[in-house]
Design an enzyme around this catalytic site. Structure first.
Site, mmCIF file in Angstrom:
data_model
loop_
_atom_site.group_PDB
_atom_site.id
_atom_site.type_symbol
_atom_site.label_atom_id
_atom_site.label_comp_id
_atom_site.label_asym_id
_atom_site.label_seq_id
_atom_site.Cartn_x
_atom_site.Cartn_y
_atom_site.Cartn_z
ATOM 1 N N GLU A 257 0.757 -1.234 0.081
ATOM 2 C CA GLU A 257 -0.212 0.121 -0.004
ATOM 3 C C GLU A 257 0.838 1.329 -0.004
ATOM 4 O O GLU A 257 2.027 1.281 0.049
ATOM 5 C CB GLU A 257 -0.831 -0.032 1.078
ATOM 6 C CG GLU A 257 -1.959 -1.330 1.335
ATOM 7 C CD GLU A 257 -2.990 -1.081 2.035
ATOM 8 O OE1 GLU A 257 -3.473 -0.070 2.285
ATOM 9 O OE2 GLU A 257 -3.884 -2.300 2.445
ATOM 10 N N HIS B 31 -8.873 9.303 4.929
ATOM 11 C CA HIS B 31 -8.429 8.336 3.736
ATOM 12 C C HIS B 31 -8.755 8.968 2.404
ATOM 13 O O HIS B 31 -9.830 9.458 2.324
ATOM 14 C CB HIS B 31 -8.999 6.873 3.947
ATOM 15 C CG HIS B 31 -8.717 5.856 3.280
ATOM 16 N ND1 HIS B 31 -8.641 5.610 1.851
ATOM 17 C CD2 HIS B 31 -7.800 4.755 3.629
ATOM 18 C CE1 HIS B 31 -7.889 4.582 1.556
ATOM 19 N NE2 HIS B 31 -7.657 4.098 2.544
ATOM 20 N N ARG C 213 -0.918 8.276 2.797
ATOM 21 C CA ARG C 213 -2.291 8.836 2.881
ATOM 22 C C ARG C 213 -2.475 10.266 2.658
ATOM 23 O O ARG C 213 -3.499 10.898 1.786
ATOM 24 C CB ARG C 213 -2.920 8.172 3.835
ATOM 25 C CG ARG C 213 -3.236 6.866 3.627
ATOM 26 C CD ARG C 213 -4.097 6.371 4.468
ATOM 27 N NE ARG C 213 -4.128 4.768 4.158
ATOM 28 C CZ ARG C 213 -4.564 3.726 4.957
ATOM 29 N NH1 ARG C 213 -5.097 4.175 6.341
ATOM 30 N NH2 ARG C 213 -4.511 2.541 4.764
ATOM 31 N N HIS D 172 -10.748 8.945 8.763
ATOM 32 C CA HIS D 172 -10.839 7.218 8.680
ATOM 33 C C HIS D 172 -9.988 6.832 10.027
ATOM 34 O O HIS D 172 -10.515 5.815 10.347
ATOM 35 C CB HIS D 172 -9.611 7.131 7.319
ATOM 36 C CG HIS D 172 -9.410 5.593 7.359
ATOM 37 N ND1 HIS D 172 -10.311 4.768 7.238
ATOM 38 C CD2 HIS D 172 -8.335 4.899 7.161
ATOM 39 C CE1 HIS D 172 -9.949 3.573 7.117
ATOM 40 N NE2 HIS D 172 -8.616 3.596 7.204
ATOM 41 N N ARG E 49 -0.782 7.791 9.863
ATOM 42 C CA ARG E 49 -0.590 6.384 9.932
ATOM 43 C C ARG E 49 -0.147 5.642 8.485
ATOM 44 O O ARG E 49 -0.894 6.030 7.405
ATOM 45 C CB ARG E 49 -1.853 5.804 10.456
ATOM 46 C CG ARG E 49 -1.835 4.212 10.448
ATOM 47 C CD ARG E 49 -3.000 3.699 11.261
ATOM 48 N NE ARG E 49 -4.187 3.779 10.476
ATOM 49 C CZ ARG E 49 -4.530 3.007 9.608
ATOM 50 N NH1 ARG E 49 -3.972 1.679 9.262
ATOM 51 N NH2 ARG E 49 -5.704 2.999 9.048
HETATM 52 C C1 LIG Z 1 -12.959 0.688 6.623
HETATM 53 C C2 LIG Z 1 -11.664 0.416 7.376
HETATM 54 C C3 LIG Z 1 -10.660 -0.298 6.877
HETATM 55 C C4 LIG Z 1 -9.548 -0.388 7.563
HETATM 56 N N1 LIG Z 1 -8.528 -1.097 6.970
HETATM 57 C C5 LIG Z 1 -7.390 -1.253 7.766
HETATM 58 C C6 LIG Z 1 -6.316 -2.351 7.229
HETATM 59 O O1 LIG Z 1 -6.414 -2.883 6.114
HETATM 60 N N2 LIG Z 1 -5.232 -2.442 7.903
HETATM 61 C C7 LIG Z 1 -5.129 -1.775 9.123
HETATM 62 O O2 LIG Z 1 -3.972 -1.941 9.973
HETATM 63 N N3 LIG Z 1 -6.137 -1.093 9.637
HETATM 64 C C8 LIG Z 1 -7.010 -0.880 8.897
HETATM 65 N N4 LIG Z 1 -8.309 0.014 9.326
HETATM 66 C C9 LIG Z 1 -8.104 0.477 10.986
HETATM 67 C C10 LIG Z 1 -8.249 -0.522 11.724
HETATM 68 O O3 LIG Z 1 -9.313 -1.397 11.405
HETATM 69 C C11 LIG Z 1 -8.651 0.078 13.303
HETATM 70 O O4 LIG Z 1 -8.636 1.475 13.340
HETATM 71 C C12 LIG Z 1 -8.211 -0.443 14.514
HETATM 72 O O5 LIG Z 1 -8.100 -1.955 14.173
HETATM 73 C C13 LIG Z 1 -8.561 -0.058 15.517
HETATM 74 O O6 LIG Z 1 -8.941 -1.391 16.683
HETATM 75 P P1 LIG Z 1 -9.338 -1.030 18.039
HETATM 76 O O7 LIG Z 1 -9.524 -2.337 18.510
HETATM 77 O O8 LIG Z 1 -8.212 -0.183 18.711
HETATM 78 O O9 LIG Z 1 -10.706 -0.122 17.886
HETATM 79 P P2 LIG Z 1 -12.071 -0.721 16.970
HETATM 80 O O10 LIG Z 1 -11.828 -1.951 16.287
HETATM 81 O O11 LIG Z 1 -12.764 0.428 16.554
HETATM 82 O O12 LIG Z 1 -12.871 -1.366 18.240
HETATM 83 C C14 LIG Z 1 -13.453 -0.297 19.358
HETATM 84 C C15 LIG Z 1 -14.214 -0.918 20.191
HETATM 85 O O13 LIG Z 1 -14.664 -0.364 21.427
HETATM 86 C C16 LIG Z 1 -16.108 -0.514 21.484
HETATM 87 N N5 LIG Z 1 -16.538 1.040 22.388
HETATM 88 C C17 LIG Z 1 -16.428 2.256 21.723
HETATM 89 N N6 LIG Z 1 -16.946 2.759 22.807
HETATM 90 C C18 LIG Z 1 -17.433 1.930 23.904
HETATM 91 C C19 LIG Z 1 -18.121 2.390 25.344
HETATM 92 N N7 LIG Z 1 -18.214 3.596 25.475
HETATM 93 N N8 LIG Z 1 -18.376 1.255 25.996
HETATM 94 C C20 LIG Z 1 -18.053 0.109 25.371
HETATM 95 N N9 LIG Z 1 -17.213 -0.295 24.425
HETATM 96 C C21 LIG Z 1 -17.154 0.779 23.368
HETATM 97 C C22 LIG Z 1 -16.769 -0.404 20.203
HETATM 98 O O14 LIG Z 1 -17.980 -0.996 20.359
HETATM 99 C C23 LIG Z 1 -15.758 -1.502 19.508
HETATM 100 O O15 LIG Z 1 -16.100 -2.740 19.816
HETATM 101 C C24 LIG Z 1 -9.403 0.236 8.658
HETATM 102 C C25 LIG Z 1 -10.509 0.783 9.461
HETATM 103 C C26 LIG Z 1 -11.686 1.112 8.569
HETATM 104 C C27 LIG Z 1 -12.748 1.902 9.163
#
Ligand SMILES: Cc1cc2nc3c(=O)[nH]c(=O)nc-3n(C[C@H](O)[C@H](O)[C@H](O)COP(=O)(O)OP(=O)(O)OC[C@H]3O[C@@H](n4cnc5c(N)ncnc54)[C@H](O)[C@@H]3O)c2cc1C
Length: 420
Positions: free
Chosen positions: A110, A220, A261, A322, A357
């Site tokens: 990428e 993004h 990006r 994003h 990022r």
């Molecule tokens: C469309 C898209 C494509 C992507 N593609 C890639 C990729 O190819 N490679 C890459 O490395 N990254 C990618 N990303 C980024 C990546 O997926 C996420 O940003 C990253 O994995 C964040 O993970 P996380 O576990 O920190 O948070 P998240 O996966 O966002 O999870 C947050 C969690 O917290 C919970 N939550 C929030 N507030 C509360 C609350 N008050 N009480 C209880 N629960 C709560 C939510 O419900 C969720 O379960 C992409 C993101 C998107 C949106």
């Protein structure tokens, strides 16, 4: 009142990796706002980076720092790169299967990467990883899952964290992990789920927990241009890695598609202004008719459902919110300035991404630092202490929460404009 050794708030890749690495002797609560799979991690399309071999170490680190405008923490970046092979092994051992070509891992590339180092699962890396991990979490008898349970605050007494609470329930624990993701849900147009809207940051601000670089927000380059949807559909950067081109309304290229990006998103905005239009185009046609549905089946089907056939038509795209690079300040073990409160994943800021990022680093960050945090708690869990806590009627006030977050973003921007 429920009591746990460790509370994890959020069921994205960061929360779930932490849960699975924690000791099976701990009683763990995994609390999430909606259903288990309603995380931005689940939506991830492109891939997860890995250090292929030692010869790539310097370039992997340099690509990450360069994309981040050297605002990253070198110590954190080195830790992530050096732990990446182990993190991938952890996923494979749990049962995750990455896409292979002729029996060998098929690496994707990428923007901002000097070499192809992204493991992928067609165009659904998030689903591919998390379907396996969620099954594992559900089968662990020491992990209790609470769905549809938004956490509204943490419980703090005498400068220590003693638990967290939803509107109706109190969860006591002297080890609370915020894995609540970023703040995309606060924006009108974002690739993120609307319910992932900075709750962790609001909780931190209310309780004097430090944030760092919260104004570093990523746009993004290629979200599908469409109105009236809850979430903007993303067309993965790996499409450009495979040869897709950015075109203006005269069918001309106007930028290097493989730059990081922020540079590509800015080039699109500039071209839109120049042409006085609301979107530009992505053409996947250079990939060829057969490769598009084979390599990007989910994106192909989704676009077809929306009336666009990427084999023959250009795709209207526009940059949109994003990812949140900034977040709750923490060290490599997820420790914040509040004793007993930890943070991991997009909610935190350990310094991986700097000001922008590099693609495919965020899933890797979730696994590497989720496991480091869990290993730390396996050795150093704060012991349970009884405190008196009565549930009050403090309500989750979304409007006010978003106000305090945007205020903090503006303050951070102002501080940066003075120091720069
Ligand atoms: C469309 C898209 C494509 C992507 N593609 C890639 C990729 O190819 N490679 C890459 O490395 N990254 C990618 N990303 C980024 C990546 O997926 C996420 O940003 C990253 O994995 C964040 O993970 P996380 O576990 O920190 O948070 P998240 O996966 O966002 O999870 C947050 C969690 O917290 C919970 N939550 C929030 N507030 C509360 C609350 N008050 N009480 C209880 N629960 C709560 C939510 O419900 C969720 O379960 C992409 C993101 C998107 C949106």
């Amino acid at each position: 009142m429920k009591k746990y050794d460790v509370l994890i708030v959020g069921s994205g890749l960061a929360g779930v990796s932490t849960a699975l690495e924690l000791s099976k002797n701990y009683k763990i609560a995994l609390i999430t706002k909606k259903k288990l799979a309603d995380s931005n991690s689940y939506l991830a399309q492109g891939g997860i980076n890995v250090l292929k071999d030692e010869s790539d170490r310097k370039t992997f680190i340099e690509d990450t720092l360069k994309a981040g405008h050297y605002k990253n923490s070198l110590q954190a970046v080195e830790k992530m790169v050096d732990s990446s092979q182990d993190a991938i092994k952890f996923l494979i051992d749990l049962g995750v299967e990455f896409t292979k070509k002729s029996g060998k891992i098929d690496y994707s590339q990428e923007g901002g990467h000097s070499v192809a180092r992204g493991l992928h699962i067609n165009d659904e890396i998030g689903k591919g990883i998390l379907d396996v991990l969620y099954e594992r979490v559900r089968s662990r008898s020491n992990i209790e899952i609470f769905e549809d349970t938004p956490i509204v605050d943490v419980i703090v007494k005498n400068g220590k964290c003693y638990g967290a609470r939803s509107e109706n329930e109190v969860f006591m624990s002297t080890n609370v992990v915020l894995a609540t993701g970023g703040l995309g849900g606060l924006f009108d147009k974002s690739t993120n789920f609307p319910h992932i809207c900075g709750d962790g940051y609001a909780i931190a601000i209310k309780n004097g927990v430090k944030l760092k670089d919260i104004s570093y927000i990523q746009f993004h380059p290629t979200s599908l241009y469409e109105e009236g949807v809850d979430r903007q559909f993303l067309i993965s950067e790996s499409a450009r890695g495979e040869g897709a081109l950015l075109l203006n309304h005269k069918d001309e290229r106007f930028t290097d598609e493989m730059k990081p990006r922020d540079i590509v998103a800015n080039a699109i905005q500039k071209e839109m202004k120049k042409e006085d239009v609301d979107f530009e185009y992505l053409s996947m046609k250079p990939l060829g008719k057969d490769k598009i549905p084979n390599r990007f089946p989910m994106i192909f089907n989704e676009l077809k459902n929306k009336g666009i056939d990427p084999r023959y038509e250009n795709i209207p795209i526009v940059p949109c919110q994003h990812y949140t690079m900034g977040g709750i300040e923490c060290d490599i073990y997820g420790r914040t300035n509040l004793e007993g409160l930890f943070v991991v994943g997009e909610a935190g800021n350990v310094g991986i991404h700097g000001a922008n990022r590099l693609a495919c680093n965020s899933l890797l960050e979730c696994v590497v630092f989720g496991r480091l945090l869990a290993d730390y708690l396996n050795e150093n869990k704060f012991e349970d202490k009884e405190i008196d806590y009565k549930i009050t009627d403090a309500k989750f006030d979304k409007e006010n929460e978003s106000k305090i977050i945007f205020e903090r973003i503006r303050e951070d921007e102002k501080a940066k404009s003075i120091t720069n």
